[in-house]
Design a protein around this motif. Structure first.
Motif, PDB file in Angstrom:
ATOM      1  N   LEU A  89      45.023  24.245  33.006  1.00 18.15           N
ATOM      2  CA  LEU A  89      43.499  24.119  32.931  1.00 18.15           C
ATOM      3  C   LEU A  89      43.039  25.524  32.239  1.00 18.15           C
ATOM      4  O   LEU A  89      42.084  25.545  31.718  1.00 18.15           O
ATOM      5  N   ALA A  90      43.788  26.429  32.727  1.00 20.31           N
ATOM      6  CA  ALA A  90      43.082  27.997  32.131  1.00 20.31           C
ATOM      7  C   ALA A  90      44.345  28.960  32.231  1.00 20.31           C
ATOM      8  O   ALA A  90      45.209  29.053  33.146  1.00 20.31           O
ATOM      9  N   CYS A  91      44.560  29.763  31.408  1.00 19.90           N
ATOM     10  CA  CYS A  91      45.534  30.843  31.240  1.00 19.90           C
ATOM     11  C   CYS A  91      45.016  32.302  30.774  1.00 19.90           C
ATOM     12  O   CYS A  91      44.443  32.258  29.372  1.00 19.90           O
ATOM     13  N   GLY A  92      45.207  33.216  31.643  1.00 21.12           N
ATOM     14  CA  GLY A  92      45.043  34.705  30.950  1.00 21.12           C
ATOM     15  C   GLY A  92      43.307  35.006  30.827  1.00 21.12           C
ATOM     16  O   GLY A  92      42.919  36.250  30.295  1.00 21.12           O
ATOM     17  N   GLN A  93      42.463  34.048  31.235  1.00 18.27           N
ATOM     18  CA  GLN A  93      40.929  34.424  31.187  1.00 18.27           C
ATOM     19  C   GLN A  93      40.131  34.047  32.453  1.00 18.27           C
ATOM     20  O   GLN A  93      39.321  33.069  32.328  1.00 18.27           O
ATOM     21  N   LEU A  94      40.903  34.366  33.520  1.00 17.91           N
ATOM     22  CA  LEU A  94      40.184  34.003  34.632  1.00 17.91           C
ATOM     23  C   LEU A  94      39.405  35.020  35.428  1.00 17.91           C
ATOM     24  O   LEU A  94      38.899  34.821  36.637  1.00 17.91           O
ATOM     25  N   GLY A  95      39.070  36.054  34.795  1.00 14.38           N
ATOM     26  CA  GLY A  95      38.257  37.178  35.113  1.00 14.38           C
ATOM     27  C   GLY A  95      38.610  37.749  36.518  1.00 14.38           C
ATOM     28  O   GLY A  95      37.734  38.174  37.342  1.00 14.38           O
ATOM     29  N   LEU A  96      39.835  38.055  36.623  1.00 18.28           N
ATOM     30  CA  LEU A  96      40.592  38.836  37.737  1.00 18.28           C
ATOM     31  C   LEU A  96      40.103  40.146  37.496  1.00 18.28           C
ATOM     32  O   LEU A  96      40.017  40.816  36.504  1.00 18.28           O
ATOM     33  N   SER A  97      39.826  40.900  38.823  1.00 16.38           N
ATOM     34  CA  SER A  97      39.773  42.222  38.712  1.00 16.38           C
ATOM     35  C   SER A  97      40.986  42.884  39.091  1.00 16.38           C
ATOM     36  O   SER A  97      42.081  42.036  39.254  1.00 16.38           O
ATOM     37  N   MET A  98      41.353  44.260  38.758  1.00 18.47           N
ATOM     38  CA  MET A  98      42.542  44.811  39.024  1.00 18.47           C
ATOM     39  C   MET A  98      42.901  44.449  40.444  1.00 18.47           C
ATOM     40  O   MET A  98      44.423  44.553  40.579  1.00 18.47           O
ATOM     41  N   GLU A  99      42.178  44.939  41.136  1.00 18.56           N
ATOM     42  CA  GLU A  99      42.704  44.942  42.782  1.00 18.56           C
ATOM     43  C   GLU A  99      43.090  43.448  43.126  1.00 18.56           C
ATOM     44  O   GLU A  99      44.184  43.317  43.692  1.00 18.56           O
ATOM     45  N   GLU A 100      42.457  42.407  42.404  1.00 20.28           N
ATOM     46  CA  GLU A 100      42.933  41.104  42.827  1.00 20.28           C
ATOM     47  C   GLU A 100      44.273  40.773  42.155  1.00 20.28           C
ATOM     48  O   GLU A 100      45.179  40.091  42.995  1.00 20.28           O
ATOM     49  N   ALA A 101      44.578  41.091  40.944  1.00 20.93           N
ATOM     50  CA  ALA A 101      45.697  41.115  40.240  1.00 20.93           C
ATOM     51  C   ALA A 101      46.964  41.761  40.907  1.00 20.93           C
ATOM     52  O   ALA A 101      47.882  41.231  41.127  1.00 20.93           O
ATOM     53  N   GLU A 102      46.822  43.047  41.474  1.00 18.92           N
ATOM     54  CA  GLU A 102      47.452  43.749  42.217  1.00 18.92           C
ATOM     55  C   GLU A 102      47.988  42.943  43.456  1.00 18.92           C
ATOM     56  O   GLU A 102      49.341  42.964  43.631  1.00 18.92           O
ATOM     57  N   ALA A 103      46.948  42.379  44.115  1.00 21.25           N
ATOM     58  CA  ALA A 103      47.252  41.691  45.349  1.00 21.25           C
ATOM     59  C   ALA A 103      48.115  40.458  45.076  1.00 21.25           C
ATOM     60  O   ALA A 103      48.857  40.030  45.823  1.00 21.25           O
TER      61      ALA A 103
END
Length: 304
Positions: free
Chosen positions: A92-106
């Protein structure tokens, strides 16, 4: 790079424009050209050519941002949202989910050992764009680009056969690790889409040489910018001023925009360009036209 390259507008698929959209009338009065590339990646491969095989999106994006792609093979591993259904799952979605860097690293923390055991290094280049640095000689099957799989059954686009089994297992194990991740619990509580899988695509090594069909680019797409930088072509952010000031030899990327936004926010600039100079209209669905200023007087041609 061609010295005779026109000012070219790369636009969304023609079928997305309503019959009364102002661009339809200008297209109807222009001269039809032979069809060109269809789709996002095919379009990029047309505008930027390399001596290497395929479009190594992962290596290009990594080099453009982190400047450390080197000679290693890379593979995009973009965070994505997959929805389970009765008979499978759908991207449904890829690469445009509005993640923060903190969320991404976690989210990446439990995945790094998984890929590490497989001889790969998971790199978070930007919150929404992740890559795998692969070991030399790693055999990588063909992966579908996100644009090819969005909205469709996931299984149809996973690598099949014995060669693909290793990758299917890795993807499944990544989904298990992400399913109950605390970050996703927090995102759901805020009404946001979860990140419950990774989409693998764009494998290859950094091309040694990239040649461009245009001398300048206007656009916001990261891969377009990475290709232009590798080709030594100037890139200008998309703005009213940069579009209005575009000259012959410039590629203006609008293909990612909703057609309603093109009419409401960008049409005055496009109209000014069409009145001032020859413009090639290239639609993401492959159709192409060459419009010259005097074509607007072809009053007998009507949009269909």
């Amino acid at each position: 790079m061609s010295d005779s390259a026109p000012l070219e507008l790369w636009l969304p698929a023609l079928a997305r424009f309503a019959p009364d959209h102002p661009l339809r009338l200008r297209q109807a009065r222009a001269d039809r050209l032979a069809d060109g590339a269809r789709g996002y990646l095919a379009g990029l491969s047309h505008y930027f050519r390399s001596d290497d095989t395929g479009l190594a999106a992962a290596a290009l994006l990594r080099e453009h941002t982190a400047h450390d792609a080197g000679d290693a093979p890379w593979l995009c591993a973009d965070p994505c949202w997959v929805q389970a259904e009765m008979n499978g799952a759908r991207l449904l979605a890829c690469g445009q989910l509005g993640l923060s860097m903190e969320e991404a690293e976690a989210l990446a923390a439990p995945l790094r050992p998984l890929f590490g055991d497989a001889g790969m290094v998971l790199e978070i280049t930007t919150p929404d764009r992740w890559q795998l640095r692969l070991a030399p000689g790693t055999s990588v099957p063909a992966f579908a680009a996100p644009e090819q799989a969005l909205g469709e059954d996931l299984f149809q686009h996973l690598p099949q056969g014995a060669e693909g089994r290793r990758w299917r297992v890795l993807i499944n194990e990544a989904q298990v690790l992400l399913h109950q991740h605390p970050v996703n619990a927090g995102r759901r509580a805020r009404g946001l889409s979860p990140v419950n899988s990774l989409w693998l695509w764009g494998g290859g090594r950094l091309p040694s040489r990239v040649a461009a069909t245009h001398s300048a680019v206007v656009g916001e797409d990261p891969l377009l910018a990475a290709l232009a930088a590798r080709a030594g072509v100037s890139v200008m952010p998309r703005s009213h001023a940069s579009v209005l000031g575009a000259a012959a030899g410039t590629l203006v990327d609008l293909q990612d925009l909703p057609v309603a936004e093109i009419e409401q926010a960008w049409w005055p600039m496009i109209d000014a360009l069409l009145r001032r100079q020859a413009v090639q209209l290239s639609f993401a669905s492959g159709e192409r036209w060459r419009h010259r200023p005097w074509h607007r007087w072809r009053l007998w041609r009507r949009a269909r």
